[in-house]
Design an enzyme around this catalytic site. Structure first.
Site, PDB file in Angstrom:
ATOM      1  N   ASP A  19       0.896  -1.340   0.093  1.00 44.38           N
ATOM      2  CA  ASP A  19       0.142  -0.082  -0.205  1.00 44.38           C
ATOM      3  C   ASP A  19       0.916   1.343  -0.118  1.00 44.38           C
ATOM      4  O   ASP A  19       0.599   2.167   0.666  1.00 44.38           O
ATOM      5  CB  ASP A  19      -0.873  -0.052   1.182  1.00 44.38           C
ATOM      6  CG  ASP A  19      -1.977  -1.275   1.378  1.00 44.38           C
ATOM      7  OD1 ASP A  19      -2.023  -1.673   0.187  1.00 44.38           O
ATOM      8  OD2 ASP A  19      -2.845  -1.177   1.972  1.00 44.38           O
ATOM      9  N   LYS A 119      -6.674  -4.694  -3.314  1.00 46.13           N
ATOM     10  CA  LYS A 119      -7.684  -5.489  -2.418  1.00 46.13           C
ATOM     11  C   LYS A 119      -8.554  -4.498  -1.809  1.00 46.13           C
ATOM     12  O   LYS A 119      -8.426  -3.312  -1.901  1.00 46.13           O
ATOM     13  CB  LYS A 119      -6.576  -6.103  -1.145  1.00 46.13           C
ATOM     14  CG  LYS A 119      -5.763  -4.874  -0.435  1.00 46.13           C
ATOM     15  CD  LYS A 119      -4.726  -5.419   0.444  1.00 46.13           C
ATOM     16  CE  LYS A 119      -3.928  -4.371   1.053  1.00 46.13           C
ATOM     17  NZ  LYS A 119      -4.698  -3.140   1.734  1.00 46.13           N
ATOM     18  N   CYS A 168      -2.293  -2.993   7.591  1.00 50.49           N
ATOM     19  CA  CYS A 168      -1.865  -3.587   6.375  1.00 50.49           C
ATOM     20  C   CYS A 168      -0.859  -4.466   6.385  1.00 50.49           C
ATOM     21  O   CYS A 168      -0.571  -5.677   5.970  1.00 50.49           O
ATOM     22  CB  CYS A 168      -2.223  -2.934   4.962  1.00 50.49           C
ATOM     23  SG  CYS A 168      -3.991  -2.369   4.936  1.00 50.49           S
TER      24      CYS A 168
HETATM   25  C1  VGL Z   1      -4.942   0.679   5.493  1.00 52.90           C
HETATM   26  C2  VGL Z   1      -6.576   1.656   6.952  1.00 52.90           C
HETATM   27  C3  VGL Z   1      -7.238   1.427   5.788  1.00 52.90           C
HETATM   28  C4  VGL Z   1      -3.253   0.288   5.348  1.00 52.90           C
HETATM   29  C5  VGL Z   1      -5.678   0.336   4.457  1.00 52.90           C
HETATM   30  O1  VGL Z   1      -2.942   0.277   4.222  1.00 52.90           O
HETATM   31  O2  VGL Z   1      -2.624  -0.179   6.466  1.00 52.90           O
HETATM   32  N1  VGL Z   1      -5.230   1.061   6.636  1.00 52.90           N
HETATM   33  N2  VGL Z   1      -6.930   0.774   4.694  1.00 52.90           N
END
Ligand code: VGL
Ligand code: ZN
Length: 219
Positions: A19, A119, A168
């Protein structure tokens, strides 16, 4: 203190970059403090050719996603609600499909990656982990397919970095061991949403069998 040196068994090793997207960088919709500081060192690791497989995730929510506070009238970001019997933190709208904040960040050569998993693409279910969605309405955590992909490619050990350390990255690391991989979190190449969670997250990961390492040990 002299750094231990960790041998990477290149043939059986994957780097998993989680991410790295503008919405998680300082100034983004769900900003993670110092998220931008890890771009360059991750880019160098990608260039280093020490992993046979390069994998990444991209948080990729449809508009109106169930994890967004804006989808829950009367709620605000960082509130927690119960969803399918589990706590769900409500986030600001982030990484919406097709928006600039959801793109892969600049500064890392994504062309080198063999697999990029998108995702949390279903409206009614969140997915922190690269390997499995969070719980759905049936009480299941369906796999994303990444575990099967890596196994079929002969990967045994997964080195994990990216954002965010306490969500994540932590969930992906835990699920990597659960899926039968040796998992190493490269601690300094992650940053948390909530820095006060660091000790608890580290303990949780160690208990789950994740090896906590730093990038200098890979030098
Ligand atoms: C994430 C919160 C919501 C992350 C993704 O990448 O850690 N955290 N969506
Ligand atoms: Zn998300």
């Amino acid at each position: 203190m002299t750094a231990r040196s960790i041998e990477i068994d290149r043939e059986h090793a994957a780097l998993l970059v989680v991410d790295m997207q503008p919405d998680f960088m300082p100034g983004g919709a769900l900003q993670v403090g110092e998220g931008d500081r890890i771009v360059e060192p991750i880019a160098q690791l990608v260039e280093s050719a020490r992993f046979r497989v390069l994998a990444a995730t991209q948080d990729w929510h449809p508009k109106g996603h169930v994890s967004f506070a804006s989808s829950h009238p009367g709620r605000k970001p960082m509130d927690t609600v119960e969803l399918y019997g589990h706590p769900q933190i409500l986030w600001p709208d982030h990484c919406v499909q097709g928006t600039p904040g959801g793109e892969l960040c600049r500064g890392i050569n994504w062309n080198k990656f063999q697999v990029i998993i998108r995702k949390a693409t279903e409206s009614d279910c969140d997915s922190y982990s690269a390997f499995r969605n969070n719980w759905n309405a049936e009480g299941k955590r369906p796999p994303t397919g990444l575990g099967g992909y890596l196994k079929e490619r002969g990967v045994r050990e997964v080195f994990i970095c990216g954002l965010a350390r306490d969500f994540c990255v932590a969930w992906s690391s835990e699920d990597a061991t659960a899926a039968g991989f040796r998992a190493c979190i490269i601690w300094d190449l992650t940053r948390p949403v909530n820095p006060s969670s660091d000790d608890a997250i580290r303990r949780l990961l160690v208990r789950a069998g994740v090896k906590v390492i730093t990038s200098d040990e890979l030098a």
